[in-house]
Design an enzyme around this catalytic site. Structure first.
Site, short mmCIF file in Angstrom:
data_model
loop_
_atom_site.label_atom_id
_atom_site.label_comp_id
_atom_site.label_asym_id
_atom_site.label_seq_id
_atom_site.Cartn_x
_atom_site.Cartn_y
_atom_site.Cartn_z
N TYR A 180 -2.23 -1.50 10.57
CA TYR A 180 -2.14 -1.61 9.11
C TYR A 180 -0.80 -1.09 8.61
CZ TYR A 180 -3.86 -1.35 4.26
OH TYR A 180 -4.04 -1.50 2.91
N SER B 235 0.86 -1.18 0.00
CA SER B 235 0.00 0.00 0.00
C SER B 235 0.90 1.22 0.00
CB SER B 235 -0.87 -0.02 1.26
OG SER B 235 -1.47 1.23 1.52
#
Length: 266
Positions: free
Chosen positions: A161, A148
């Protein structure tokens, strides 16, 4: 024609995965579903892994008209031993499964932090571990880790995350260094916000964390740092994954392919 001239020819890279087996985690929808369909269209037999049995069945139905096949495998990736076993015999591994919770650090549930790191970092390690013997034996393999922009940048309220994605970046680079002598590449694909259920579910949490109405989250939070003011489509991410598997990408390893609309250009 020499190999170098063939690689520099005018034709667009094509992907033929006939006879290959691919494994995609988090495949019941979103990015994972798009990746599974793209690899199946290239001729691969795809092991589609997810907890969502109904979603996997729907994916397999969509893939029936493609050259490849999609085999549903219902699995919770916190079962690490089962994940490693399922990866045996895999030629292409796409570590995509993920989950998200938006909370300040002082309010972040420790059990959720543990689960996020298990699914998004430890499970990819076990899947890579299970896939490498076959890849090494045949002298070819492709590992694509769905990172990401948060593997490169941090955001507030996403401690688990961000930590998992940063760890995945390091794991991917290590796999690239070890795999290079065996014809195995390992790379990350780094999208910003993709039009998926995972992102849609974040909006309420983001609104609460930032103290703003939900209708302002997209422009003021999710896309605030993006030069391209839109969400990425899952199919765009899947095409980047496919590119890393083409013969012309064999020299790309240990790196991160960023699809962030200019976010990290700031």
């Amino acid at each position: 024609m020499t190999q170098s001239s063939a690689l520099c020819g005018p034709h667009a890279p094509s992907l033929d995965l006939g006879g290959r087996t691919a494994l995609v985690t988090g495949a019941a929808g979103g990015i994972g579903g798009a990746c599974a369909l793209r690899l199946a269209a290239a001729g691969a037999k795809v092991r589609a892994v997810d907890r969502d049995a109904a979603g996997l069945d729907a994916l397999a139905e969509r893939a029936r008209h493609l050259a490849g096949t999609v085999e549903p495998h219902v699995l919770d990736l916190t079962d690490l031993d089962a994940a490693e076993l399922l990866a045996a015999g895999t030629d292409v591994l796409v570590n995509n499964a993920g989950l998200q919770l938006v909370r300040p650090l002082e309010d972040f549930p420790p059990d959720v932090f543990h689960t996020v790191l298990t699914v998004m970092l430890e499970a990819p390690f076990r899947l890579i571990r299970g896939a490498l013997p076959h890849m090494y034996a045949q002298g070819w393999g492709r590992i694509v880790n769905m990172s990401s922009v948060h593997g490169l940048r941090a955001s507030a309220f996403k401690s688990a995350y961000v930590a998992a994605k940063h760890g995945l970046e390091g794991l991917s680079k290590t796999a690239a260094l070890e795999g290079a002598p065996h014809g195995v590449t390992s790379n990350c694909v780094n999208p910003s916000y993709v039009r998926t259920p995972l992102v849609e579910k974040q909006i309420a949490d983001q609104a609460r964390a930032h103290g703003i109405p939900e209708q302002r989250v997209l422009a003021e939070v999710l896309l605030k740092d993006s030069a391209v003011q839109r969400l990425i489509e899952p199919e765009e991410v899947a095409e980047a994954v496919a590119y890393l598997c083409v013969p012309q990408a064999s020299f790309i390893t240990g790196t991160s392919l960023v699809l962030d609309g200019g976010w990290t250009a700031h």
